[in-house]
Design a protein around this motif. Sequence first.
Motif, mmCIF file in Angstrom:
data_model
loop_
_atom_site.group_PDB
_atom_site.id
_atom_site.type_symbol
_atom_site.label_atom_id
_atom_site.label_comp_id
_atom_site.label_asym_id
_atom_site.label_seq_id
_atom_site.Cartn_x
_atom_site.Cartn_y
_atom_site.Cartn_z
ATOM 1 N N TYR A 75 -38.495 2.426 -22.491
ATOM 2 C CA TYR A 75 -37.152 3.286 -22.143
ATOM 3 C C TYR A 75 -36.974 2.855 -20.145
ATOM 4 N N SER A 76 -36.480 3.026 -19.767
ATOM 5 C CA SER A 76 -35.638 2.541 -17.833
ATOM 6 C C SER A 76 -35.017 4.006 -17.196
ATOM 7 N N ALA A 77 -34.627 4.203 -15.963
ATOM 8 C CA ALA A 77 -33.760 4.943 -15.322
ATOM 9 C C ALA A 77 -34.304 4.111 -13.805
ATOM 10 N N ALA A 78 -33.522 5.126 -12.909
ATOM 11 C CA ALA A 78 -32.494 4.151 -11.339
ATOM 12 C C ALA A 78 -34.665 4.844 -11.039
ATOM 13 N N CYS B 34 -38.196 9.389 -9.995
ATOM 14 C CA CYS B 34 -37.812 8.720 -10.715
ATOM 15 C C CYS B 34 -36.607 8.986 -11.321
ATOM 16 N N GLY B 35 -35.105 8.465 -11.445
ATOM 17 C CA GLY B 35 -34.006 9.071 -11.926
ATOM 18 C C GLY B 35 -33.411 9.923 -12.933
ATOM 19 N N SER B 36 -32.827 10.872 -13.454
ATOM 20 C CA SER B 36 -32.534 11.149 -14.633
ATOM 21 C C SER B 36 -31.494 10.813 -15.598
ATOM 22 N N ASP B 37 -30.939 9.365 -15.826
ATOM 23 C CA ASP B 37 -30.303 8.498 -15.746
ATOM 24 C C ASP B 37 -31.000 7.360 -17.078
ATOM 25 N N TRP B 38 -31.886 8.002 -17.597
ATOM 26 C CA TRP B 38 -32.677 6.947 -18.681
ATOM 27 C C TRP B 38 -31.877 6.340 -19.829
ATOM 28 N N VAL B 39 -32.542 5.290 -20.290
ATOM 29 C CA VAL B 39 -31.578 4.757 -21.351
ATOM 30 C C VAL B 39 -32.669 3.882 -22.272
ATOM 31 N N ARG C 5 -36.773 0.269 -11.114
ATOM 32 C CA ARG C 5 -36.316 1.601 -11.614
ATOM 33 C C ARG C 5 -37.694 1.833 -11.978
#
Length: 375
Positions: A163-166, A174-179, A200
Amino acid sequence: MRRAYLVPGLLAAALVTWACTDDIIGVSYPASPTGLYYVLEPSGDPAAPSGIVLHWNAVNDPALDGYNIYSRGTANESWGLRGTTTSTSFHDEGVPHLQYYVTAVNVDGGESDPSDYVAVDERLRLPAPQSLISISLDGAIHLEWADNAYQSAPDGFDYYRLYSAAYDLDLNLCGSDWVLEGTTVSASFLVAGITNGRPRCFAVSAISIEGFESLWSGLRYDTPRPDGHNVILYTAAADAAQSGFRFFRDLNNDGLVSRTELGLVGAASSGTNDFVLTDVGGTLYLTAQRANDSLQVYGTTPIASLTDIDIAPAGGYTRDQISAVPLWGYVFQMVEGAFYRYGSIRVSAVGPTYVIFDWAYQTDPGNPELSRIAR
């Protein structure tokens, strides 16, 4: 191979009470389904799978009409009809119930005895992957971690999810926009096609053959950066046109970094280089040229590759010239407006009038990451 734990007290419980006789003349009953097992659908939240898929063996009966699926949320609840299907699998979307079983139904309405039931047993979850590290690359990040999840249960391991996020460098958050970046069966993964200079966060989880997702590894942040290889730089006496190097120059003044503005070799006489190659008594030196540029040797020993240079040091830079030595690394600090920018090189060869080196440059202002590895 499918795994299961036997739950004391549950196996002895009757699933449902079935009548021993039937007053309806001519109703037949199919055989019970066998081989029932499940696979969870990971969601990124180990406590909340996105669904469960049940599978079982087909019942060989020419009068078969379909299958009924029953479930219950706890071992103390009554069983309820969850759904019907004509296939030998069933997708139950959302957080799954605790237990499931299947019956076969024929065209006369006869329903078989229940199959053996399956229990969604969290004890089959694998441990979280440990020791996540990363290496900054050009438009990519290489990730590695300990293979402890596989080693804990080789027969129960299926694959890893990445997984990664901004990432906000200033807030260290870390951001909440995990993909989901992808999956792999090995303990390493290359996250490619990402923008240089944009930090990231990364994390990895382990998936069992039942689909249980482990807790995530520790979070890791990194920033891809452009690099170049096998650059030749000469002394001014040997080749004046190729005697200076600039990591980045904003040629069109748009404030953005493009490939044509990186890794520029030019004349030392321009006075606009980050460093030039000078010959002092037969020894070649790296010399900072622009007024606000400085450099230092990286570490106290030779390095195997450019990616061994991880975080640019916060201090210790000098305007003094430093001798170019094969296999050694060097870090450069450059002032750009209100920020420092950082670049690095690894000298691969030193000739009588030239050096050959690889370089990396961090395009994110103020970000000291040149390659992020275990420290």
